[in-house]
Scaffold this motif. Structure first.
Motif, PDB file in Angstrom:
ATOM      1  N   TYR A   1       0.911  -7.324  -2.595  1.00  0.00           N
ATOM      2  CA  TYR A   1       0.066  -6.146  -2.405  1.00  0.00           C
ATOM      3  C   TYR A   1      -1.254  -6.511  -1.718  1.00  0.00           C
ATOM      4  O   TYR A   1      -1.662  -5.873  -0.746  1.00  0.00           O
TER       5      TYR A   1
ATOM      6  N   ALA B   1     -13.674  -7.128   0.809  1.00  0.00           N
ATOM      7  CA  ALA B   1     -12.922  -7.439  -0.415  1.00  0.00           C
ATOM      8  C   ALA B   1     -12.023  -6.272  -0.816  1.00  0.00           C
ATOM      9  O   ALA B   1     -10.950  -6.465  -1.370  1.00  0.00           O
ATOM     10  N   LEU B   2     -12.476  -5.048  -0.532  1.00  0.00           N
ATOM     11  CA  LEU B   2     -11.658  -3.870  -0.864  1.00  0.00           C
ATOM     12  C   LEU B   2     -10.526  -3.670   0.135  1.00  0.00           C
ATOM     13  O   LEU B   2      -9.600  -2.913  -0.131  1.00  0.00           O
TER      14      LEU B   2
ATOM     15  N   PHE C   1      -7.745  -2.668  -8.509  1.00  0.00           N
ATOM     16  CA  PHE C   1      -7.986  -1.747  -9.628  1.00  0.00           C
ATOM     17  C   PHE C   1      -7.325  -0.391  -9.373  1.00  0.00           C
ATOM     18  O   PHE C   1      -6.666   0.173 -10.246  1.00  0.00           O
ATOM     19  N   PHE C   2      -7.506   0.106  -8.166  1.00  0.00           N
ATOM     20  CA  PHE C   2      -6.916   1.403  -7.814  1.00  0.00           C
ATOM     21  C   PHE C   2      -5.394   1.341  -7.904  1.00  0.00           C
ATOM     22  O   PHE C   2      -4.753   2.225  -8.485  1.00  0.00           O
TER      23      PHE C   2
ATOM     24  N   ARG D   1      -3.583   1.549   5.012  1.00  0.00           N
ATOM     25  CA  ARG D   1      -2.635   0.425   5.025  1.00  0.00           C
ATOM     26  C   ARG D   1      -1.198   0.934   4.898  1.00  0.00           C
ATOM     27  O   ARG D   1      -0.284   0.415   5.542  1.00  0.00           O
TER      28      ARG D   1
ATOM     29  N   ALA E   1       0.831  -1.204   0.000  1.00  0.00           N
ATOM     30  CA  ALA E   1       0.000   0.000   0.000  1.00  0.00           C
ATOM     31  C   ALA E   1       0.865   1.253   0.000  1.00  0.00           C
ATOM     32  O   ALA E   1       0.577   2.219  -0.708  1.00  0.00           O
TER      33      ALA E   1
ATOM     34  N   VAL F   1      -0.043   2.411 -13.532  1.00  0.00           N
ATOM     35  CA  VAL F   1      -0.056   2.762 -14.958  1.00  0.00           C
ATOM     36  C   VAL F   1       0.066   4.274 -15.119  1.00  0.00           C
ATOM     37  O   VAL F   1       0.877   4.772 -15.904  1.00  0.00           O
ATOM     38  N   ASN F   2      -0.730   5.032 -14.376  1.00  0.00           N
ATOM     39  CA  ASN F   2      -0.691   6.491 -14.505  1.00  0.00           C
ATOM     40  C   ASN F   2       0.653   7.072 -14.120  1.00  0.00           C
ATOM     41  O   ASN F   2       1.182   7.943 -14.813  1.00  0.00           O
TER      42      ASN F   2
ATOM     43  N   THR G   1       3.946   5.836  -5.910  1.00  0.00           N
ATOM     44  CA  THR G   1       4.308   5.368  -7.256  1.00  0.00           C
ATOM     45  C   THR G   1       5.012   6.428  -8.093  1.00  0.00           C
ATOM     46  O   THR G   1       6.005   6.123  -8.753  1.00  0.00           O
TER      47      THR G   1
ATOM     48  N   ASN H   1      -6.002   2.318   0.897  1.00  0.00           N
ATOM     49  CA  ASN H   1      -4.578   2.340   0.578  1.00  0.00           C
ATOM     50  C   ASN H   1      -3.787   3.218   1.518  1.00  0.00           C
ATOM     51  O   ASN H   1      -2.707   2.834   1.973  1.00  0.00           O
TER      52      ASN H   1
ATOM     53  N   ALA I   1      -1.257  11.505 -18.584  1.00  0.00           N
ATOM     54  CA  ALA I   1      -1.025  10.816 -17.312  1.00  0.00           C
ATOM     55  C   ALA I   1      -0.390  11.765 -16.299  1.00  0.00           C
ATOM     56  O   ALA I   1      -0.764  11.766 -15.125  1.00  0.00           O
TER      57      ALA I   1
ATOM     58  N   MET J   1      -1.793   7.186 -22.486  1.00  0.00           N
ATOM     59  CA  MET J   1      -1.739   5.992 -21.647  1.00  0.00           C
ATOM     60  C   MET J   1      -1.492   4.730 -22.472  1.00  0.00           C
ATOM     61  O   MET J   1      -1.258   3.653 -21.918  1.00  0.00           O
TER      62      MET J   1
ATOM     63  N   VAL K   1       2.201   1.959  -3.357  1.00  0.00           N
ATOM     64  CA  VAL K   1       1.164   2.508  -4.239  1.00  0.00           C
ATOM     65  C   VAL K   1       1.022   4.014  -4.015  1.00  0.00           C
ATOM     66  O   VAL K   1       0.874   4.782  -4.970  1.00  0.00           O
ATOM     67  N   MET K   2       1.069   4.450  -2.742  1.00  0.00           N
ATOM     68  CA  MET K   2       0.928   5.876  -2.457  1.00  0.00           C
ATOM     69  C   MET K   2       2.101   6.685  -3.038  1.00  0.00           C
ATOM     70  O   MET K   2       1.965   7.877  -3.277  1.00  0.00           O
TER      71      MET K   2
ATOM     72  N   THR L   1     -11.047  -6.252  -8.716  1.00  0.00           N
ATOM     73  CA  THR L   1     -11.581  -5.019  -8.131  1.00  0.00           C
ATOM     74  C   THR L   1     -10.688  -4.526  -6.995  1.00  0.00           C
ATOM     75  O   THR L   1     -10.473  -3.320  -6.842  1.00  0.00           O
ATOM     76  N   GLU L   2     -10.178  -5.474  -6.210  1.00  0.00           N
ATOM     77  CA  GLU L   2      -9.374  -5.132  -5.028  1.00  0.00           C
ATOM     78  C   GLU L   2      -8.054  -4.462  -5.393  1.00  0.00           C
ATOM     79  O   GLU L   2      -7.426  -3.833  -4.559  1.00  0.00           O
TER      80      GLU L   2
ATOM     81  N   THR M   1      -3.798   3.367 -24.304  1.00  0.00           N
ATOM     82  CA  THR M   1      -5.028   2.575 -24.290  1.00  0.00           C
ATOM     83  C   THR M   1      -5.995   3.121 -25.329  1.00  0.00           C
ATOM     84  O   THR M   1      -5.694   4.092 -26.017  1.00  0.00           O
TER      85      THR M   1
ATOM     86  N   MET N   1      -2.737  -5.432   1.919  1.00  0.00           N
ATOM     87  CA  MET N   1      -4.016  -4.732   2.020  1.00  0.00           C
ATOM     88  C   MET N   1      -5.026  -5.521   2.853  1.00  0.00           C
ATOM     89  O   MET N   1      -6.097  -5.011   3.195  1.00  0.00           O
TER      90      MET N   1
ATOM     91  N   SER O   1      -4.208   1.102 -11.448  1.00  0.00           N
ATOM     92  CA  SER O   1      -4.409   2.395 -12.101  1.00  0.00           C
ATOM     93  C   SER O   1      -3.316   3.384 -11.698  1.00  0.00           C
ATOM     94  O   SER O   1      -2.802   4.135 -12.529  1.00  0.00           O
ATOM     95  N   MET O   2      -2.971   3.378 -10.410  1.00  0.00           N
ATOM     96  CA  MET O   2      -1.915   4.272  -9.934  1.00  0.00           C
ATOM     97  C   MET O   2      -0.597   3.939 -10.634  1.00  0.00           C
ATOM     98  O   MET O   2       0.134   4.839 -11.053  1.00  0.00           O
TER      99      MET O   2
ATOM    100  N   PHE P   1     -10.098   5.850 -13.316  1.00  0.00           N
ATOM    101  CA  PHE P   1      -9.192   6.436 -12.330  1.00  0.00           C
ATOM    102  C   PHE P   1      -8.942   7.916 -12.621  1.00  0.00           C
ATOM    103  O   PHE P   1      -9.028   8.763 -11.728  1.00  0.00           O
TER     104      PHE P   1
ATOM    105  N   LEU Q   1      -6.055  -1.428 -19.651  1.00  0.00           N
ATOM    106  CA  LEU Q   1      -5.757  -0.456 -18.586  1.00  0.00           C
ATOM    107  C   LEU Q   1      -4.522   0.370 -18.913  1.00  0.00           C
ATOM    108  O   LEU Q   1      -4.290   1.404 -18.295  1.00  0.00           O
TER     109      LEU Q   1
END
Lengths: 413, 413, 413
Positions: A273, C329-330, A289-290, C300, A247, A296-297, A253, C297, B247, B277, A250-251, A286-287, B279, A277, A293-294, B290, A330
């Motif tokens: 990861y 799940a999240l 996805f965020f 965590r 986590a 990739v961006n 990245t 995120n 991005a 991106m 991710v914050m 879904t768990e 995509t 989490m 996304s972080m 996102f 994505l």
């Protein structure tokens, strides 16, 4: 002289061991080295191919022992078809448990293992190879992954970390990679920095940095790498691929992606990861996805390649294909593989499709036209095409050609 | 005197041209201006309405030429129904290719084009108008978009950037906007800063800043704007709407949204974002979820309006409606339109629905009651209503009244 | 002496009132206190249980009045079954409207209300109790939520904020919590800092900080808390749970989570968040997916617990169960409850399932084995197990034991 040698011994009663043995072991060797006070070198060899290779094994063993100035020792070698660089690595690892020395026994470097790779080389697939398993290394390259990872981290048990370094070092020099990028995943923290001493002087193309949580985690590795390159009078480029597995990672990245201009890609590792989490990994994702996304961006924002996690079910190619399509949608540029059979599916699904190729061709032609006319800007219809879009189109064309989806002479037809 | 005039000429052999001609061109004019050494002004006019307007065209042309002190020139005018401000813009653009001058030929400003707009004006819809296409401008306002964008960026081909500035400047002064906010999308970078010189002195309400990647991209534009306002002794408010299209822009949304108190809204441009991106844009929008979430959150956090991307299929109104509902559900306050027929669908679906209006009325009445009682706080039941919630309720009421969904006298019934 | 007392009076003509009365009121009391110039204390009591408790009520009332040195007053008490700490709180609140004093009337502290809670205590459920409603407090603990929140914020009407503080203070000291963590939600801003004076000296375990938007919002509360602990010579740990309820809060989640080492958890409040975003809350939660992901995120990454919003439909247990599964799940560790019947569903669905318990057992056993062997690292197969994963496994085991899903002696079988 005798005393002098003795001082080098860590422990006269100790036996150094390295390698693997057992019914499932192939391409490997088990080595035991026990220094003694006198009696010279006593080598005993056990091998199914002893008749054929026994003499070759003995000669290499003697050369290695001589190199490390070990004059009296009992040596036991149980061979399961190891090639020279494996045998040499095992002997060195065993000897260095009982002899203190800074010397390294290196076989002549394969000339093809000095090639460099450009920062934005295609990285659709990278195949993980456990750093202490010669059997999986030997023919890995024939499956044509974009990269082969000699893994010193999670795929090596703690007790084997020491000997794996010698095997990985020798593999970098003497394994055939068949054109794949030569990658190494080092360990976390201080152990990882030590790992670098075994890989940087031997032309590794890219270092995977596991469990990156902040820019400093990258900087420690890049700094040490620069030092080692300088010390070894090398100037080949070494790229870095931090792996985001927590986590906190991710914050951070974006800072991680921007930490050093030699960071060429950023990967995400979903097993760790999701553990961090407190969630479980699902196929829908879904768990994560965020987090994805972080990654990739942040990677795109830093101008580097975003690389997805491995897919752990090595038997389900349909689910893998679906997963790759989702990754690509994505914005990911590639993903890790843990079995050679995943490589083809990964390549096929990351490769540009017909519509993407068509669009890229149009942009590329507009770019060529603008270039021919000496125009500073590229336009398609009334729309200006920005440089990054042109660059992406060129990449797509190259990918299409490389994956056989577009004839290299397409412009002429 | 003769020599003096000559010095102003950039190139005696050059012909300045501006405007458009051809079978599909309407409301426009093609102008050629060729300075000569002697012989005075020779104007030839080609127009279907020459009998009716020939004299008017000639008089305006002569006035413009005189204004720029051009005494000897061949001028060719091919008219397709251009109104005065278009003809004047084309003549000035053509002349300024062959004459160096700082003068500007300005028709009297329409009084209604001096109106100012408040920072949080409704911005459900904004219609993009190519900055060099008078045909699309002339009646655009009758479709009642909240804003009309004179676009100097992607909708103008590089070769037409120069002349478009004069047309946009003149449109700001003399086009009828029918109450729509007068917006201009400038170009990126240094060219965009120059664009400002053509729009800020002429009461533009809002400047769209394309491809914003960091706060500095906004600050360069707001600083230049302030300078131009001061130079022109103006104090009308000018608002800014940065567009996030990469991005890197997504990673910096919050800093961009907070860059200057005159930033009133932030938009996302998905065509360029998805290209950056690597995509492709889909109707579901998973690939941009996102990014859109970042834009909405950052905009709300900064207290400004989040504005969604345009919807490119101008023939599918059902898909557009669905897209608007999805935008609104995510928190967007409006979106761009690329065809007038999209405006009505956008308004209908962004407008508050019955439940939203009902809730807003309850909060508004509680607020009025608290105000009447001199209470410092508003409460509904036991729950305190925070000021932002009250503000939002007032906005909803206003929107409902404006879109005909609520009678302006609802409190009395 | 007379003058001296008089000076303490805010207003001789004023009547202080506190508490609630009416047909639906139970476990509460309505109190009116009117200071007079002479005539001593006149207490009139109205109660259905006057025969049984009238004397007890009168004695407590006299003690309180005496404590605050109120010598002449008319007192009216309309009782609906209030326990002592409620009656005392109401009397004190009424008196303090007409008498200026710094004294506090405190009943002896229940010894069990001094227990401390560890930072990472289970926080599956926390039940909101309106801070001015004794009826809901009295038996709340028997439903066995992990935490009970005495709410001074949104559940208390502005006019009742003053008296609620005394009730909450007394509840912290004298209400039975049945092992639940003693939590208080303070108000926003300056009022919230004053609230702390009523809760910190009385062993509150955790403070919920509403509508946090930046780290400073947390720091003001933690600083004041430290001051109050020092002033009261207390050293019990007080934990904090900031609640994210706005777009700005979402942008600053990580800084808020890291603001102070006593922040133990971070919650999201979706009603206010969606209002701030201009969206509506749906069961699917697409509109808050980004915000919830940020909270999980960031929490965590800071090593604290992420806690989800309340679920507002208290009659739909199926939808609640689905919502809890989605939360878990999240990555959320718990959620708020607004009705006792939600607690069981929340616990059942946040508790680890069979697969999670099995995995945790394997990791835990590997950890114990490594510990027994004196190894510095834990490994499962060839994979090193990182400390956070071990910690999570231990948490899962504890949760499984606590929720009756695993026998406490499982290692022996």
């Amino acid at each position: 002289m005798y005393l002098c040698v003795l001082e080098n011994y860590n422990d006269m009663d100790k036996t150094g061991t390295a390698g693997n043995r057992g019914p499932d072991i192939r391409s490997d060797v088990w080595v035991e080295v026990s220094p003694v006070l006198s009696g010279g070198i006593q080598i005993s060899i056990k091998s199914k191919v002893k008749a054929l290779y026994g003499r070759q094994i003995r000669e290499l063993a003697e050369a290695v022992l001589r190199f490390f100035e070990l004059e009296n020792a009992h040596v036991f070698i149980e061979d399961a078809g190891a090639v020279d660089f494996v045998l040499a690595a095992r002997l060195e690892a065993a000897i260095k448990q009982v002899v203190q020395t800074d010397k390294e026994f290196l076989l002549p470097l394969l000339e093809e293992n000095k090639t460099t790779i450009r920062k934005d080389a295609f990285r659709f697939s990278r195949l993980y190879l456990p750093g202490n398993s010669p059997k999986l290394m030997i023919n890995a390259g024939v499956h044509k992954p974009n990269g082969l990872i000699l893994d010193l981290e999670d795929a090596v048990a703690p007790a084997k970390k020491f000997e794996a370094r010698f095997l990985v070092r020798n593999a970098l020099r003497n394994l055939r990679f068949y054109g794949a990028e030569r990658m190494v995943r080092i360990n976390q923290g201080a152990r990882g920095l030590e790992d670098l001493e075994f890989v940087i002087p031997h032309f590794a193309n890219l270092i995977l940095i596991p469990k990156c949580e902040e820019a400093e985690d990258v900087l420690r590795v890049t700094e040490k790498t620069k030092q080692l390159l300088t010390q070894n009078k090398l100037d080949n480029p070494v790229w870095f691929m931090p792996i985001i597995e927590s986590a906190k990672g991710v914050m951070n990245t974006y800072q991680i992606a921007c930490a050093d201009p030699h960071v060429a890609a950023m990967a995400i590792g979903l097993e760790d990861y999701t553990a961090d989490m407190g969630t479980s990994r699902t196929n829908e994702g879904t768990e994560s996805f965020f987090a994805r996304s972080m990654v990739v961006n942040a990677a795109r924002a830093a101008g580097i390649q975003p690389i997805d996690s491995v897919f752990s079910d090595v038997s389900d190619m349909v689910a893998l294909a679906k997963n790759v399509k989702r990754s690509k949608a994505l914005g990911f540029d590639g993903m890790g593989c843990i079995h050679p059979r995943q490589i083809k599916v990964v390549h096929e699904n990351f490769a540009p499709d017909a519509a993407e190729i068509e669009k890229a061709k149009r942009i590329f032609l507009a770019f060529k036209e603008a270039e021919a006319k000496g125009l500073g800007v590229v336009s398609l219809g009334s729309k200006m095409i920005d440089p990054p879009v042109v660059k992406r189109a060129i990449t797509t064309i190259e990918l299409a050609v490389n994956t056989g989806k577009l004839n290299v002479n397409w412009m002429e037809s």
